[in-house]
Design an enzyme around this catalytic site. Sequence first.
Site, mmCIF file in Angstrom:
data_model
loop_
_atom_site.group_PDB
_atom_site.id
_atom_site.type_symbol
_atom_site.label_atom_id
_atom_site.label_comp_id
_atom_site.label_asym_id
_atom_site.label_seq_id
_atom_site.Cartn_x
_atom_site.Cartn_y
_atom_site.Cartn_z
ATOM 1 N N HIS A 96 0.849 -1.195 0.000
ATOM 2 C CA HIS A 96 0.000 0.000 0.000
ATOM 3 C C HIS A 96 0.885 1.245 0.000
ATOM 4 O O HIS A 96 1.946 1.265 0.636
ATOM 5 C CB HIS A 96 -0.926 -0.002 1.221
ATOM 6 N N GLU A 98 0.717 3.964 1.506
ATOM 7 C CA GLU A 98 1.038 4.527 2.830
ATOM 8 C C GLU A 98 2.210 3.773 3.460
ATOM 9 O O GLU A 98 3.034 4.367 4.154
ATOM 10 C CB GLU A 98 -0.212 4.494 3.734
HETATM 11 C C1 PEP Z 1 -6.855 3.149 0.073
HETATM 12 O O1 PEP Z 1 -6.497 3.343 1.212
HETATM 13 O O2 PEP Z 1 -6.442 2.133 -0.495
HETATM 14 C C2 PEP Z 1 -7.736 4.103 -0.582
HETATM 15 C C3 PEP Z 1 -7.980 3.964 -1.839
HETATM 16 O O3 PEP Z 1 -8.266 5.103 0.210
HETATM 17 P P1 PEP Z 1 -9.444 6.152 -0.204
HETATM 18 O O4 PEP Z 1 -10.553 5.339 -0.812
HETATM 19 O O5 PEP Z 1 -9.823 6.810 1.074
HETATM 20 O O6 PEP Z 1 -8.850 7.098 -1.211
#
Ligand code: PEP
Length: 252
Positions: A96, A98
Amino acid sequence: MRKPYIAGNWKMNMTPSAGAAFAHDLAEAAKKAGADVKMMVAPPFVTIPAVVEALKGTGIIVAAQNMNDHKSGAYTGEVAPDMLKDLGVNTVILGHSERRSYYKESDEFINKKVLLAIEEGMDVVLCVGETLEERESGKLEEVLSTQLSGDLKDVKAEDMCHITIAYEPVWAIGTGKTATPEDADSAHAFIRSFVAKMYSADIAENLIIQYGGSVNASNVKALMAKENIDGALVGGASLSVEKFLPIITFDK
Ligand code: PEP
């Protein structure tokens, strides 16, 4: 035929009790609405047992948001794949953005986890995607190629059925900005063609590619109508029944 696969990444939200109550309400609402997609939720580690219990018999997959790259040992604060499997969790989100940006996870490191997950018989949702700067400087395809070839290094063709790709442009995550369905579809088409070159046309054709980045009730239909978009990885809008239900029933 690729069955739509809609996943909710809860990130660092939902205590065990809140997660269990929400999962129960979500499962009830999904059943009542006749939701007919492959569905997954990824709670924080400590919330997983309560959610597994709440979702027993519903068919909704419970996944982890991460795992360690070792089977066991002196890795303080970490979680091993067999600990997840012992809870009934067989799917893990890896790479991910993040984790790539805040925890400096490299493609080499993500690849170690992908290989371990496969060795442990788990399914992986592998996230890839470019930053705004990379997109604006024309590096989209270069970034996706580097991530895919690095993260999938040594993954055998016969194990590709355990891999789902989530294309998540970093600039669209949690920002309220969504890629246009056309831009998302063309990134997905590129990913599919790259996987066809790495593996085979058949594997690429069967590969589920989710889109992630501010998916919500108003944009999900247009995104899902695109040829190469097979599902969604949803962050913010997966945290309430009111917002997630229209996404999992986008085809109703
Ligand atoms: C995610 O965390 O994978 C994501 C797509 O978040 P959001 O839908 O809040 O943009």
